[in-house]
Design a protein around this motif. Structure first.
Motif, PDB file in Angstrom:
ATOM      1  N   SER A   1     -80.890   7.284-114.047  1.00 45.81           N
ATOM      2  CA  SER A   1     -81.513   8.468-114.924  1.00 45.81           C
ATOM      3  C   SER A   1     -82.110   8.520-115.475  1.00 45.81           C
ATOM      4  O   SER A   1     -82.885   8.068-115.214  1.00 45.81           O
ATOM      5  N   ASP A   2     -82.912   9.838-115.866  1.00 46.03           N
ATOM      6  CA  ASP A   2     -84.318   9.609-116.246  1.00 46.03           C
ATOM      7  C   ASP A   2     -84.647   8.420-117.325  1.00 46.03           C
ATOM      8  O   ASP A   2     -85.616   7.762-117.781  1.00 46.03           O
ATOM      9  N   TRP A   3     -83.264   8.468-118.455  1.00 46.55           N
ATOM     10  CA  TRP A   3     -83.242   7.578-119.956  1.00 46.55           C
ATOM     11  C   TRP A   3     -83.546   6.075-119.067  1.00 46.55           C
ATOM     12  O   TRP A   3     -84.635   5.575-119.477  1.00 46.55           O
TER      13      TRP A   3
ATOM     14  N   VAL B   1     -85.086   5.154-116.304  1.00 44.30           N
ATOM     15  CA  VAL B   1     -86.371   5.440-115.897  1.00 44.30           C
ATOM     16  C   VAL B   1     -87.495   5.161-116.924  1.00 44.30           C
ATOM     17  O   VAL B   1     -88.169   4.038-116.356  1.00 44.30           O
ATOM     18  N   ARG B   2     -87.414   5.239-117.867  1.00 44.52           N
ATOM     19  CA  ARG B   2     -88.180   5.380-119.070  1.00 44.52           C
ATOM     20  C   ARG B   2     -87.783   3.723-119.026  1.00 44.52           C
ATOM     21  O   ARG B   2     -89.189   3.230-119.458  1.00 44.52           O
TER      22      ARG B   2
ATOM     23  N   HIS C   1     -87.980   5.947-109.009  1.00 47.32           N
ATOM     24  CA  HIS C   1     -87.026   7.403-108.946  1.00 47.32           C
ATOM     25  C   HIS C   1     -85.640   7.011-109.642  1.00 47.32           C
ATOM     26  O   HIS C   1     -84.967   6.130-109.921  1.00 47.32           O
ATOM     27  N   VAL C   2     -85.110   8.587-109.689  1.00 42.62           N
ATOM     28  CA  VAL C   2     -83.587   9.035-109.921  1.00 42.62           C
ATOM     29  C   VAL C   2     -82.963   9.129-109.000  1.00 42.62           C
ATOM     30  O   VAL C   2     -83.122  10.344-107.595  1.00 42.62           O
TER      31      VAL C   2
ATOM     32  N   TYR D   1     -75.883   5.680-117.606  1.00 43.37           N
ATOM     33  CA  TYR D   1     -76.410   7.165-117.221  1.00 43.37           C
ATOM     34  C   TYR D   1     -74.357   7.282-118.023  1.00 43.37           C
ATOM     35  O   TYR D   1     -74.383   7.917-119.168  1.00 43.37           O
TER      36      TYR D   1
ATOM     37  N   GLY E   1     -78.312   6.813-121.031  1.00 43.28           N
ATOM     38  CA  GLY E   1     -78.520   7.592-120.814  1.00 43.28           C
ATOM     39  C   GLY E   1     -77.023   8.966-120.973  1.00 43.28           C
ATOM     40  O   GLY E   1     -77.072   9.850-120.556  1.00 43.28           O
TER      41      GLY E   1
ATOM     42  N   GLU F   1     -77.784  12.260-120.965  1.00 38.91           N
ATOM     43  CA  GLU F   1     -78.318  13.811-120.628  1.00 38.91           C
ATOM     44  C   GLU F   1     -76.701  13.519-119.302  1.00 38.91           C
ATOM     45  O   GLU F   1     -76.792  14.867-118.093  1.00 38.91           O
TER      46      GLU F   1
END
Length: 293
Positions: A65-67, A69-70, A84-85, A193, A214, A217
């Motif tokens: 997820s983008d979360w 990644v951060r 990467h996601v 996620y 996540g 998301e």
């Protein structure tokens, strides 16, 4: 090119890091190892250090997820360009007919402290006057001590006939469980996620979950902007109970959530999209292995 599962690779830098000079590697991280709930602080710190060594050594890291990644970039000091996601897919399934449209709750998660089923029990005990029933689907062998405590808590509140720990289910048996669900509930402490959420939404089932990691998301939005679920603060069974009472008491809320869940269902990406995302990461790996940091 070698794709490694982080649950294995991140624990053995002594094996993985030297190979970064020979192989073009990518590591898929489901959950940072040190984030597992209930770990001794010294164990968590050791896992953290091992994971950091591995992720800094490989040319690509894949998160769900983008979360996530951060979280990995900030926590391990990684180059954002290398993380990467590839969000898990959710292939659309037949719409769940549910039970009576309101009272059947389903939780799909391994029975472990990280999934927080004890908070669900406390919330359901607070709304015992409502006509709910709940089935918790998920493995019971990961943490037998926690399962025992959960059974005692269920018994203490007199909920044995209404809240069932069903153990793991898969295939047609899991499909049948989802088909009876009016509302999906998930009370995790941490999720990168939340595949169980999208599996429910893929059947048009609204979601009530904790606002962690996540999960927002995974819940997402329908194309018209409708939110197909309710997110509550972690560590707050009172808020969870209040939202359950609202779910039972407000027909307009149920209609709105169900409509949004059906809209979100139609917009979900399937596993083919996940495969394309992952393939793109592997395709972009450098032609030569990088020197380990």
């Amino acid at each position: 090119v070698v794709l490694l599962d982080g649950l294995v690779a991140c624990g053995v830098p002594e094996v993985v890091v030297p190979e970064a000079e020979r192989l073009r590697m990518a590591v898929l991280v489901h959950l940072p190892l040190g984030d597992e709930t209930g770990l001794d602080p010294a164990v968590a710190a050791d896992l953290d250090a091992r994971e950091r060594a591995v992720l800094r050594a490989v040319p690509a890291v894949v998160a769900t997820s983008d979360w996530a990644v951060r979280r990995l970039v900030a926590h391990h000091g990684l180059d954002p360009a290398r993380v990467h996601v590839a969000a898990p897919g959710a292939d659309i399934s037949p719409l769940a007919p549910g039970t009576d449209g309101v009272s059947r709750l389903v939780c799909v998660a391994a029975v472990t402290p990280r999934k927080g089923q004890h908070r669900l029990v406390e919330a359901l005990a607070a709304v015992a006057d409502l006509p709910w029933s709940c089935v918790c689907v998920g493995g019971l062998g990961h943490d037998p001590e926690y399962v025992g405590q959960l059974r005692s808590l269920i018994a203490r509140h007199g909920l044995e006939e209404r809240l069932v720990l069903a153990g793991p289910r898969s295939g047609t048996e899991l499909d049948a469980t989802y088909a009876t669900a009016d509302l999906m509930v998930l009370t995790s402490y941490a999720e990168t996620y939340g595949m169980a959420v999208t599996e429910a939404l893929a059947r048009g089932i609204p979601v009530l979950a904790t606002d962690v990691g996540g999960l927002p998301e995974a819940v997402g939005r329908a194309p018209d902007g409708g939110v197909p679920g309710i997110l509550v603060p972690p560590e707050d069974p009172v808020a969870l109970a209040a939202e359950l009472r609202g779910w039972f008491g407000e027909a307009d809320v149920r209609r709105r959530l169900k409509a949004a869940a059906r809209g979100r269902r139609a917009a979900l990406n399937g596993w083919a999209a996940t495969a394309r995302s992952l393939a793109a990461v592997l395709h972009r790996l450098p032609d030569e292995p990088r020197e380990a940091a």
